[in-house]
Design an enzyme around this catalytic site. Structure first.
Site, PDB file in Angstrom:
ATOM      1  N   SER A 168      43.189  28.621 -54.828  1.00  0.00           N
ATOM      2  CA  SER A 168      42.495  28.266 -56.219  1.00  0.00           C
ATOM      3  C   SER A 168      42.674  26.692 -56.118  1.00  0.00           C
ATOM      4  O   SER A 168      42.993  25.961 -55.790  1.00  0.00           O
ATOM      5  CB  SER A 168      44.348  28.169 -56.987  1.00  0.00           C
ATOM      6  OG  SER A 168      45.091  27.485 -55.567  1.00  0.00           O
ATOM      7  N   LYS A 169      41.962  26.634 -58.322  1.00  0.00           N
ATOM      8  CA  LYS A 169      41.945  24.855 -58.550  1.00  0.00           C
ATOM      9  C   LYS A 169      42.678  24.355 -58.379  1.00  0.00           C
ATOM     10  O   LYS A 169      42.993  23.307 -58.352  1.00  0.00           O
ATOM     11  CB  LYS A 169      41.534  25.007 -59.492  1.00  0.00           C
ATOM     12  CG  LYS A 169      40.256  24.481 -60.161  1.00  0.00           C
ATOM     13  CD  LYS A 169      40.079  24.481 -61.320  1.00  0.00           C
ATOM     14  CE  LYS A 169      40.509  25.113 -62.744  1.00  0.00           C
ATOM     15  NZ  LYS A 169      39.190  25.270 -63.567  1.00  0.00           N
ATOM     16  N   ARG A 170      44.167  24.743 -58.249  1.00  0.00           N
ATOM     17  CA  ARG A 170      45.071  23.597 -58.379  1.00  0.00           C
ATOM     18  C   ARG A 170      45.641  23.570 -57.118  1.00  0.00           C
ATOM     19  O   ARG A 170      46.325  22.379 -57.209  1.00  0.00           O
ATOM     20  CB  ARG A 170      46.765  24.451 -58.614  1.00  0.00           C
ATOM     21  CG  ARG A 170      47.692  23.774 -59.262  1.00  0.00           C
ATOM     22  CD  ARG A 170      48.547  25.114 -60.345  1.00  0.00           C
ATOM     23  NE  ARG A 170      48.955  25.863 -59.887  1.00  0.00           N
ATOM     24  CZ  ARG A 170      49.932  26.549 -58.529  1.00  0.00           C
ATOM     25  NH1 ARG A 170      50.610  24.884 -58.473  1.00  0.00           N
ATOM     26  NH2 ARG A 170      50.471  27.269 -57.887  1.00  0.00           N
ATOM     27  N   SER A 214      43.269  23.363 -54.222  1.00  0.00           N
ATOM     28  CA  SER A 214      42.103  23.061 -53.590  1.00  0.00           C
ATOM     29  C   SER A 214      41.083  22.985 -54.396  1.00  0.00           C
ATOM     30  O   SER A 214      41.225  22.663 -55.713  1.00  0.00           O
ATOM     31  CB  SER A 214      41.532  24.633 -51.749  1.00  0.00           C
ATOM     32  OG  SER A 214      42.668  25.344 -51.491  1.00  0.00           O
TER      33      SER A 214
END
Ligand code: GLU
Length: 502
Positions: free
Chosen positions: A258-260, A262
């Site tokens: 996830s963007k959060r 990685s």
């Protein structure tokens, strides 16, 4: 050419994601390995979230990785290439309308007049009863009179596809035999919204059939969609493609990437100075391996070795350290002139950002290649390594000027002695051999560990504790500037230790 036709079908609703790039790569490798055709189709029906900027980011990113496609738009906003054009879904609306009319005429789909509020109330009731969300089928059996009554109220219907009960089974190339009961699919499926926009599950099937896609290779997050698609293929009388679902890419804590947690945008890796050779090499190893010890593989070597059957089922943890290691390996393999070309834009960005104060010439960059080629984890680290050469003076932290085993007085003595030794030897002896002999001799005479003396000098000249090798760095800096920086460092250190004026 074989009959193998595969596609990447990105939605231009965000920048090119690691997962999409990996899916594109596996499709590309499979197509090139088998002599098939690789297609790019833009799934842009989510008009509110789609943008030309994202389209550009995605196409540019795929080009940067070196993945070429045989059909589809080549540049953002540009023309389509290939016998099944257009390859943008918003330009294919008439084909979805046709397929929808067919399903409606055969009663495989029906108009649904439920309003969003009614559907929401239904969902809440199910939630309260601890039932999974599922369309009740309220509009599945409306009589013509009931439909007419809704129409008279001014309701516009969505189109729902009748999900036939039973088990949907298929043999996934990666996952083996898969069976999913249709009762788990959430009930009859909206395929066209009340405003006329067709939805993903529907458009993907219509297009995959129209474009003669033989293998659908995509992320495992789509596995639960596949039974819906298979039912649609069957209802429309289309042949079913083969399916291969690639393992999820995971954060280091094994949750779905996830963007959060990685960095997921390819453009961010590009901006850091990962080279495309390393990026495709690493992406290929996310869920696939050659089965040998081979790790450093070019795109051409990957094409040669790739087999869909060797894709793993288990999730692949994204390991940034391994990516950096591969990046270092690929930077080492670049011909020096090529490395100069790739470093230049990073140095230009360093100049704009004020990390360096003047742009080195190509000859100057080329002269640095032997110093940095083995030491760059990413191209963007170039200023960390050699930025000290292209600034008037480096920022000095007095604490760093004092090596661990030394005190400030020793460091001050060391810097002054080093300056005097170099000056005494003169410019003529200012080369690797001359400097090393003189400074090792100095350390020995004074009873200092050479490493401590060298560390103090290193910080004085560069402002940093980790740099390319010291004597090469000194030679690159030059005689005059080396003396000046040693003098200035001594002054800074002296000032910082002087008792405050009362
Ligand atoms: N537009 C879909 C996505 O980006 C395509 C999925 C598929 O390959 O079917 O996830």
């Amino acid at each position: 050419m074989s009959d193998i036709r595969v596609r990447i079908a990105p939605s231009p609703t965000g920048p090119l994601h690691i997962g999409t790039a990996r899916t594109a790569l596996f499709n590309y490798l499979f197509a090139r390995h088998t002599g098939g055709t690789f297609i790019l189709r833009l799934e842009d029906t989510d008009v509110a979230r789609s943008s030309i900027a994202y389209e550009k980011d995605i196409l540019d990113g795929l080009h940067w990785l070196g993945l070429t496609w045989d059909e589809g738009p080549d540049v953002a906003g540009g023309p389509d290439r290939g016998p099944f054009a257009p390859y943008r879904q918003m330009q294919r609306l008439s084909s979805y309308a046709e397929a929808a009319a067919q399903l409606l005429a055969e009663d495989k789909a029906y108009p649904c007049y439920c309003t969003p509020d009614e559907l929401e109330a239904e969902r809440r009731r199910q939630e309260a009863a601890h039932l999974p969300p599922r369309y009740s089928g309220r509009c599945a059996t409306l009589t013509p009179a009931q439909r007419a009554a809704f129409e008279a109220e001014g309701r516009r219907p969505a189109l729902r596809f009748r999900v036939t009960p039973g088990v949907v089974a298929f043999d996934d190339i990666v996952r083996g035999h898969v069976e999913i009961d249709a009762s788990a699919l959430g009930g009859d499926l909206v395929i066209v919204r009340a405003d006329g926009t067709p939805l993903y599950h529907f458009t993907v099937v219509v297009d995959d059939a129209a474009m003669l896609i033989s293998h659908v290779i995509r992320g495992e997050d789509h596995l639960s969609n596949t039974p819906k698609h298979i039912l649609l293929f069957r209802a429309l009388g289309y042949p079913e493609p083969a399916f291969a679902h690639l393992p999820l890419i995971l954060n280091p804590d094994r949750t779905k990437m996830s963007k959060r947690k990685s960095q997921t945008a390819i453009s961010d890796y590009m901006a850091e100075g990962f080279v495309p050779e390393a990026m495709v090499n690493y992406l290929a190893l996310l869920g696939w391996s050659t089965g040998t010890e081979e790790e450093v593989l070019s795109l051409a070597e990957l094409v040669e070795r790739f087999e869909l059957e060797r894709v793993n089922k288990a999730g692949a943890v994204f390991d940034r350290e391994r990516l950096e290691w591969l990046n270092g390996q690929w930077i080492r393999r670049l011909p020096p002139a090529e490395l100069v070309d790739r470093l230049r834009p990073f140095l230009e960005a360093d100049l704009v950002a004020g990390r360096i104060e003047r742009m080195p010439s190509d000859d100057e960059i080329a002269a640095l290649v032997p110093l940095v080629q083995e030491r760059l984890p990413v191209l963007g680290a170039i200023a960390d390594l050699v930025g000290f050469l292209f600034v008037e003076s480096v920022p000095l932290d007095p604490a760093l000027l004092v090596p661990k085993r030394w005190d400030a007085a020793t460091a001050l003595a060391g810097l002054r002695a080093a300056r005097d030794t170099i000056a005494a030897n003169g410019e003529i002896a200012f080369d690797h051999g001359g400097l090393e002999a003189a400074l090792r001799g100095l350390a020995q005479t004074r009873g200092w560990k050479a490493g401590d003396l060298f560390m103090a000098i290193r910080v004085a000249l560069t402002g940093r504790t980790a740099t390319p090798p010291l004597f090469e760095s000194m030679v690159a800096l030059g005689y005059r500037r080396t003396l000046e920086r040693l003098e200035r460092a001594a002054a800074v250190l002296e000032q910082s230790t002087a008792p405050a004026a009362s």
